[in-house]
Scaffold this active site. Sequence first.
Site, PDB file in Angstrom:
ATOM      1  N   THR A   1      52.963  13.402  66.810  1.00 33.11           N
ATOM      2  CA  THR A   1      53.108  11.964  66.558  1.00 33.11           C
ATOM      3  C   THR A   1      54.055  11.427  67.633  1.00 33.11           C
ATOM      4  OG1 THR A   1      53.004  12.507  64.194  1.00 33.11           O
ATOM      5  CG2 THR A   1      53.684  10.261  64.766  1.00 33.11           C
ATOM      6  N   PRO A   2      53.511  10.860  68.718  1.00 31.28           N
ATOM      7  CA  PRO A   2      54.372  10.463  69.843  1.00 31.28           C
ATOM      8  C   PRO A   2      55.469   9.488  69.442  1.00 31.28           C
ATOM      9  CG  PRO A   2      52.047  10.354  70.457  1.00 31.28           C
ATOM     10  CD  PRO A   2      52.080  10.613  68.986  1.00 31.28           C
TER      11      PRO A   2
ATOM     12  N   TYR B   1      60.430  32.449  63.738  1.00 26.85           N
ATOM     13  CA  TYR B   1      60.968  33.827  63.772  1.00 26.85           C
ATOM     14  C   TYR B   1      60.181  34.793  62.894  1.00 26.85           C
ATOM     15  CZ  TYR B   1      63.302  31.919  59.668  1.00 26.85           C
ATOM     16  OH  TYR B   1      63.563  31.302  58.470  1.00 26.85           O
TER      17      TYR B   1
ATOM     18  N   SER C   1      64.646  32.315  52.759  1.00 26.91           N
ATOM     19  CA  SER C   1      65.854  32.475  53.566  1.00 26.91           C
ATOM     20  C   SER C   1      66.177  33.957  53.791  1.00 26.91           C
ATOM     21  CB  SER C   1      67.041  31.802  52.886  1.00 26.91           C
ATOM     22  OG  SER C   1      68.191  32.034  53.660  1.00 26.91           O
ATOM     23  N   LEU C   2      66.427  34.285  55.049  1.00 23.94           N
ATOM     24  CA  LEU C   2      66.842  35.645  55.397  1.00 23.94           C
ATOM     25  C   LEU C   2      68.360  35.732  55.531  1.00 23.94           C
ATOM     26  CD1 LEU C   2      64.202  36.449  58.183  1.00 23.94           C
ATOM     27  CD2 LEU C   2      64.042  36.850  55.725  1.00 23.94           C
TER      28      LEU C   2
ATOM     29  N   GLY D   1      57.497  19.121  69.541  1.00 21.39           N
ATOM     30  CA  GLY D   1      57.950  18.789  68.197  1.00 21.39           C
ATOM     31  C   GLY D   1      59.111  17.809  68.263  1.00 21.39           C
TER      32      GLY D   1
ATOM     33  N   ASP E   1      72.908  25.313  64.344  1.00 26.20           N
ATOM     34  CA  ASP E   1      71.543  25.408  64.891  1.00 26.20           C
ATOM     35  C   ASP E   1      71.591  25.059  66.379  1.00 26.20           C
ATOM     36  OD1 ASP E   1      70.145  26.073  62.579  1.00 26.20           O
ATOM     37  OD2 ASP E   1      69.760  23.994  62.020  1.00 26.20           O
TER      38      ASP E   1
ATOM     39  N   LYS F   1      70.150  18.639  55.256  1.00 24.76           N
ATOM     40  CA  LYS F   1      70.961  18.695  56.480  1.00 24.76           C
ATOM     41  C   LYS F   1      71.529  17.339  56.896  1.00 24.76           C
ATOM     42  CE  LYS F   1      68.903  22.784  58.605  1.00 24.76           C
ATOM     43  NZ  LYS F   1      68.338  23.385  59.819  1.00 24.76           N
TER      44      LYS F   1
END
Length: 297
Positions: free
Chosen positions: A169-170, A240, A34-35, A144, A121, A85
């Site tokens: 993974t569709p 990033y 973590s930054l 994604g 986010d 989350k």
Amino acid sequence: MEPETGQELDDGCDKLITGNTQLTGIIGYPLTHSLSPQMHNAAFKALGMDWAYVPFPVKPSGLEEAVRGLRALNVRGVNVTIPHKESVLEYIGEVDETASLIGAVNTLKFEDETIMGYNTDASGCLRALEEVTSVDGSSVIILGAGGAARACAFQLAVRGASVTILNRTPERARALAEDIKGALDIRVKYGGYELIPACVEGADILIDTTPVGMYPHMDDEPLVKAELMHEGLVVYDLVYNPPETCLLREARAAGAVPVSGLRMLLYQGAEAFRIWSGREPPLDVMEKALLDALQGV
Ligand SMILES: NC(=O)c1ccc[n+]([C@@H]2O[C@H](COP(=O)([O-])OP(=O)(O)OC[C@H]3O[C@@H](n4cnc5c(N)ncnc54)[C@H](OP(=O)(O)O)[C@@H]3O)[C@@H](O)[C@H]2O)c1
């Protein structure tokens, strides 16, 4: 380029902690890269605030106790990262509209009567895009279908973009598209990576939410090469580290518009800062702290 473990990172907090210091932080497990401590502690320091930001590694089995404990300890707020989350929703009182739609939070604010949850986010993803383009009415390809894709896809669909989700993974892309349809009654196209060439050709914005190209795999083949991109296409890589990924280099070569995941990291942090403190975040200071941290300064 980046230190191997969180322990080796300077957290940017060289202040004296007292009983008056307002605490914030991040919960997740593991919490190795973590930054956010550097970013937030630099911001507190620049504004002369008696605040500090601390990483708290919390295992899934200890999440409920940790949330109660943070509240009891008078912590002002925390960021929430993988794997909490979604599961943390069970332990908080209120969730803002965007986070509720997405079904995930990344920021908690401890208030007198309740614990509020937010998803910065999603707002951070949008703000970084809106620096370079208009989202409303645009055609967006998301590569994604994990947590980051979910936050971006919901936010962009709400803002009037026409979203297509393509995933390795569709089936996961289909599930996310169906969730958006169920929540917002907006049709979202989906499929596998074999559809990339056809979809990118007609797109305005391409967002790669996969970890492809992330440190230490910076030389991995990007999912989209320059020959499939066109001039003016906005290419947004959520990775990033490094700030300039192989995908963004392809974008430059094609005359497309590259956007680094560092912008989203910055803006999700800035919004959390505003939620906790009610103050205007010092963006320049926060961005410099992120860049310094990535360069190991
Ligand atoms: N800039 C920011 O502020 C920010 C914020 C959040 C996340 N991120 C970055 O976004 C990335 C994804 O995070 P996440 O939480 O969404 O992860 P996640 O939930 O694990 O989802 C990862 C997605 O990437 C796909 N994927 C993984 N490896 C792949 C590969 N080698 N080739 C092609 N596709 C692959 C996965 O496909 P399957 O479904 O087939 O497994 C999945 O859809 C990470 O790099 C993270 O650091 C950045």
